[in-house]
Design an enzyme around this catalytic site. Structure first.
Site, PDB file in Angstrom:
ATOM      1  N   GLU A 312       0.836  -1.211   0.000  1.00  0.00           N
ATOM      2  CA  GLU A 312       0.000   0.000   0.000  1.00  0.00           C
ATOM      3  C   GLU A 312       0.868   1.258   0.000  1.00  0.00           C
ATOM      4  O   GLU A 312       0.535   2.245  -0.646  1.00  0.00           O
ATOM      5  CB  GLU A 312      -0.973  -0.007   1.188  1.00  0.00           C
ATOM      6  CG  GLU A 312      -1.878  -1.247   1.278  1.00  0.00           C
ATOM      7  CD  GLU A 312      -2.540  -1.672  -0.032  1.00  0.00           C
ATOM      8  OE1 GLU A 312      -2.748  -0.813  -0.911  1.00  0.00           O
ATOM      9  OE2 GLU A 312      -2.841  -2.863  -0.178  1.00  0.00           O
ATOM     10  N   TYR A 398      -1.233  -8.159 -11.190  1.00  0.00           N
ATOM     11  CA  TYR A 398      -0.296  -8.036 -10.071  1.00  0.00           C
ATOM     12  C   TYR A 398       1.024  -8.751 -10.347  1.00  0.00           C
ATOM     13  O   TYR A 398       2.097  -8.144 -10.279  1.00  0.00           O
ATOM     14  CB  TYR A 398      -0.914  -8.640  -8.801  1.00  0.00           C
ATOM     15  CG  TYR A 398      -1.977  -7.807  -8.147  1.00  0.00           C
ATOM     16  CD1 TYR A 398      -3.275  -7.763  -8.663  1.00  0.00           C
ATOM     17  CD2 TYR A 398      -1.708  -7.066  -7.001  1.00  0.00           C
ATOM     18  CE1 TYR A 398      -4.267  -7.015  -8.055  1.00  0.00           C
ATOM     19  CE2 TYR A 398      -2.694  -6.311  -6.384  1.00  0.00           C
ATOM     20  CZ  TYR A 398      -3.971  -6.288  -6.907  1.00  0.00           C
ATOM     21  OH  TYR A 398      -4.951  -5.541  -6.311  1.00  0.00           O
TER      22      TYR A 398
END
Ligand code: BES
Ligand code: ZN
Length: 622
Positions: A312, A398
């Site tokens: 994050e 991803y």
């Protein structure tokens, strides 16, 4: 073979010409005509009616501001009640504007078409949200850690901001914002903005976000949140019962910020705080600027899952600073972020930890590829009008995305590749970008400057080809090889489960051990494993997510009560969907069991989670 890659590349180029990759088929907005540049929110948070009520003022920039005559502004909405729209026609003078709402679409919501007297500089909209807003979760006190106060949080990505603010809900538009938020006294309001560590729970809050952000990064949370600092610029917000455990688990946050800055340049968002949400948070984490939202399921006591924080945080460069222009290029957000995440982990926790994480991730990608159609195995996805942008949320974006960057890093070397990536971030800071933008930058800054190292065809195979290119070098880890050896010894009867030394195993080793078990493992064998390692009832979601499906497939019913308890407690989609899926695929009895648990758990799930579980159970219905 080579010809195929070249074909893939030219097919890709043709597609790119037909419609620009910057076009966003998931928004009704018309950013070529007009863009929101600033947004001022004034909202009341009402837990009794589960609504936000108030106003938003959008400042507008028109492509041709001088043009005369009436104009139209089209915004995205979803389940919003629009009460009044006004146009600013002079200094402080507002005039009512007519508006219509389009037909509701299951995924896109409704377009809000505002008729304006001209190309006005601002519009003001009075509205309220629905208790069912897809981007908000309203939690009663019973579902929180303290059990005493209600809690609200938003999840705007990918296209749920429109369920709590009428706006241009596309990542190709960026705006600054300010907000006034009123809550019941005693509750703290936080936003993806300038939260103050010393804020008092007065019930009246003001925020400012001076850096322009796309709509999916708009975020709000309200609850009995307390703060503890980790460093002068980083800290943790959480409900009191989880605060100290979170502070211990995420103590390395400042070291991670510093490591990322050393690689990719200064952190440009001032503070970096974490907000620990209840276990019903539908994701692992959400990179809301200045305030990442984090699931508590990664607090496992040994820091083995803090790569989530690295992830994050990494979005502060890849995603929040340099943003995919539409969800077709989601890999530009998540593939780059997964790459940066792993570099941070390597720097702060060592090469072996980083390698273990890559081995586990790459195994997950191979597994995901087995069930994805070829057209969804590419990095640059085709447009899917009418489709759900969250379908792009899989390991291709991803892990294949990350692997492509690892491939480039390996070919050019870090001394070349690291400055290249830093320059990508610097030159595109606060901009929205497409795969074509990246390919042009790649050719100019890397391929052309270092000829002969990587060919266009090799690049095309990664970007536009299905599956894994031949140039993908698999990650290896000595510790996970030792796990393989131990598993084999046990399966071949050379040791009992208790005879395996697992005293120093961390999450990735357990995950790797479980993923390598044969598909036909018996309930008897699971009983032995469980007796030795007590996996049933584990508090570690990454382990639970793998263990429970195995128990379902093997008919190891001893795990059922703990499995059900896990599904009732945790709402993180990635962790619970594999368990529901295993149950749905097993037998009618297991499906019935899944439906029953879901019925009990659903009130505690986020609307996003509820919808995905429902869809999964419906799809498998006989
Ligand atoms: N931005 C994503 C979460 C997301 C993606 C929400 C798409 C809605 C639509 C976030 O950064 C993320 O990737 N979270 C992962 C964790 C990560 C370590 C792979 C998650 O939630 O599992
Ligand atoms: Zn991410």
């Amino acid at each position: 073979m080579r010809l195929l890659f070249v074909l893939a590349l030219s097919a890709f180029a043709t597609v790119a010409l037909a419609s620009s990759r910057a076009d966003d088929e998931h928004s009704h907005a018309q950013p070529q005509l007009v863009r929101i540049t600033d947004m001022a929110l004034d909202l009341r948070v009402d837990f009794a009616t589960r609504t936000l009520q108030g106003e938003v003022v959008h400042t507008l920039a028109w492509a041709e501001p001088k043009a005369n005559g009436p104009a139209e502004l089209v915004l995205d909405t979803r389940d919003l009640a629009i009460e009044r729209v006004q146009a600013r026609v002079g200094e402080g003078r507002w005039q009512r504007a007519a508006f219509t709402l389009g037909e509701p679409d299951e995924i896109l919501g409704r377009r809000l078409v505002i008729s304006l007297p001209g190309r006005v500089e601002a519009v003001r909209i009075r509205y309220r949200t629905s208790p069912e807003a897809s981007g908000l979760q309203w939690m009663p006190p019973a579902l929180t850690a303290t059990g005493r106060q209600p809690l609200l949080f938003s999840q705007s990505q990918a296209i749920h901001a429109r369920s709590w603010v009428p706006l241009q809900d596309t990542p190709s538009v960026r705006f600054t914002y300010s907000a006034r938020v009123r809550t019941p006294a005693g509750l703290m309001a936080l936003m993806s903005a300038d939260n103050r560590p010393d804020a008092q729970p007065t019930g009246d809050y003001r925020f400012r976000m001076p850096q322009p952000i796309p709509s999916y990064l708009l975020a709000i949370a309200v609850g009995d949140f307390r703060f503890k600092p980790l460093s002068p610029r980083a800290g943790i917000w959480a409900e009191a019962p989880v605060l100290d455990r979170a502070v211990a688990e995420f103590a390395d946050t400042e070291a991670m910020i510093a490591a990322t800055e050393a690689l990719y340049g200064p952190y440009r968002w001032e503070r970096y705080d974490l907000l620990i949400l209840p276990a019903s948070f539908p994701y692992g984490g959400m990179e809301n600027p200045r305030l990442s939202f984090i699931t508590p399921t990664v607090i496992v006591g040994d820091k083995s899952l803090v790569s989530l924080i690295a992830h994050e945080l990494a979005h502060s460069w890849s995603g929040n600073l340099v943003t995919n222009a539409s969800w077709k290029d989601f890999w530009l957000n998540e593939g780059f972020t997964s790459y940066v995440e792993n570099r941070i982990v390597e720097q702060v926790f060592g090469a072996e930890q980083a390698a273990m994480e890559n081995v586990v991730a790459q195994a997950g990608l191979r597994e995901a590829l087995r069930s994805l159609p070829p057209e969804r195995q590419v990095l640059a996805l085709p447009a899917t009008p009418g489709g759900d942008p969250e379908d792009a949320t899989n390991d291709v974006a991803y892990i294949k995305g990350q692997w492509f960057l690892i491939f480039l890093e390996q070919r050019f070397g870090r001394e070349v590749f690291d400055p290249f990536l830093r320059k990508w971030f610097d030159e595109h800071a606060f901009k929205s970008v497409t795969t074509d933008d990246f390919l042009a930058f790649l050719r100019r800054e890397l391929l052309a400057k270092h000829p002969g190292k990587v060919s266009d065809a090799e690049v095309a195979a990664w970007i536009a080809g299905p599956g894994l290119p031949d140039t993908a070098v698999p990650a290896t880890s000595a510790r996970l090889e030792a796990v393989d050896a131990a598993r084999t010894r046990w399966l071949e009867g050379q040791t009992t489960a208790r005879g395996i030394d697992t005293s120093r195993w961390i999450t990735q080793e357990w995950v790797h051990f479980l993923e390598g078990l044969p598909a036909d493992i018996s309930a008897q064998q699971l009983l032995e494993i469980d007796g030795a390692f007590r996996l049933t009832g584990t508090a570690n979601g990454e382990i639970a997510q793998r263990w429970y499906p195995i128990t379902v497939r093997a008919g190891y019913f001893e795990a059922r009560p703990a499995l059900a308890q896990f599904l009732r407690k945790v709402g993180r989609r990635k962790l619970i969907l594999p368990i529901y899926r295993a149950l749905a695929e097993q037998s009618e009895g297991d499906r019935a069991f899944a439906r029953q648990v879901f019925q009990q758990a659903a009130p505690g799930y986020h609307p996003i989670t509820r919808a995905s579980v429902q869809a999964l159970l419906d799809a498998r219905a006989p």
